[in-house]
Scaffold this motif. Structure first.
Motif, PDB file in Angstrom:
ATOM      1  N   ARG A  45       4.616  -4.309   8.708  1.00 53.32           N
ATOM      2  CA  ARG A  45       4.040  -4.847   7.466  1.00 53.32           C
ATOM      3  C   ARG A  45       2.576  -4.475   7.265  1.00 53.32           C
ATOM      4  O   ARG A  45       1.974  -4.890   6.275  1.00 53.32           O
ATOM      5  CB  ARG A  45       4.208  -6.367   7.438  1.00 53.32           C
ATOM      6  N   THR A  53       1.798  -0.577   3.584  1.00 51.94           N
ATOM      7  CA  THR A  53       2.715  -1.708   3.532  1.00 51.94           C
ATOM      8  C   THR A  53       1.887  -2.968   3.740  1.00 51.94           C
ATOM      9  O   THR A  53       0.850  -2.937   4.393  1.00 51.94           O
ATOM     10  CB  THR A  53       3.799  -1.603   4.619  1.00 51.94           C
ATOM     11  N   SER A  89       7.033  -5.774   1.642  1.00 54.74           N
ATOM     12  CA  SER A  89       6.467  -4.836   2.630  1.00 54.74           C
ATOM     13  C   SER A  89       6.801  -3.390   2.303  1.00 54.74           C
ATOM     14  O   SER A  89       7.010  -2.574   3.190  1.00 54.74           O
ATOM     15  CB  SER A  89       6.938  -5.186   4.043  1.00 54.74           C
TER      16      SER A  89
END
Length: 202
Positions: A65, A98, A104
């Motif tokens: 992420r 992301t 994400s």
């Protein structure tokens, strides 16, 4: 007098600091006026306007992420331009990341690149070069994004054909889709594990 050589220093992982310095919006910080970000093509840029979109997965199949990506590509005529200028309708270099928001996903607004000849004059299929930075990666990873609707050009591409296993070549092929009714290509990057993306020495 003997010459002393300095030893090589250890590599450092990207960690969260790449976002703080280079992806200000993704880090929740105010942006700069002259920001290099994910709009490589403005509405006036010639060529087919597309969105590139994807996830980054780690070796366990979990979303990464806080990855950071740099992309560079030719224009729709297959020409690279070394001059970056935010006033131009198209720049062949961009950045994206992301985040913990919006599923994400990373996204880039660009144009579909044209065929580029390599140093030996051999045509290469339309592609986008990608450098990936993320936690746990000591030295950033290089890969390429090709387009599934360029099958004939892909079959002749000298770089794709360096990959011995055809199934591994598929990890570099972006799948055509739509985002908000407009043409897009999905390209998920898998750092390790099943379906690991092919990465190149650079």
């Amino acid at each position: 007098m003997p010459v002393e050589l300095l030893p090589e220093t250890a590599s450092q992982t990207a960690g969260p600091y790449v976002h703080i310095g280079l992806a200000l919006a993704a880090a929740g910080n105010p942006t700069r006026d002259q920001e290099i970000w994910n709009q490589m093509a403005k509405p006036g840029a010639p060529g087919e306007h597309i969105t590139l979109i994807g996830h980054v997965y780690d070796g366990n199949g979990h979303l990464v992420r806080d990855a950071f990506l740099e992309l560079w590509q030719a224009d729709n005529q297959g020409r690279y331009d070394a001059e970056y200028n935010l006033d131009k309708p198209f720049n062949g270099f961009g950045r994206t990341a992301t985040t913990f928001d919006a599923g994400s996903e990373w996204t880039v607004q660009t144009v579909k690149p044209g065929v580029v000849n390599n140093a030996a004059g051999v045509p290469m299929a339309p592609h986008v070069n990608i450098a990936l930075f993320a936690r746990g990666i000591n030295i950033h990873l290089h890969t390429r994004l090709y387009f599934e609707d360029e099958a004939d050009a892909n079959a002749k591409d000298p770089v794709l054909n360096l990959i011995e296993q055809p199934s591994r070549r598929e990890t570099l092929i972006a799948k055509r889709c739509e985002v908000d009714g407009k043409p897009a290509y999905r390209f998920d990057i898998r750092i390790q594990g099943d379906g690991e993306t092919v990465f190149f020495d650079f």
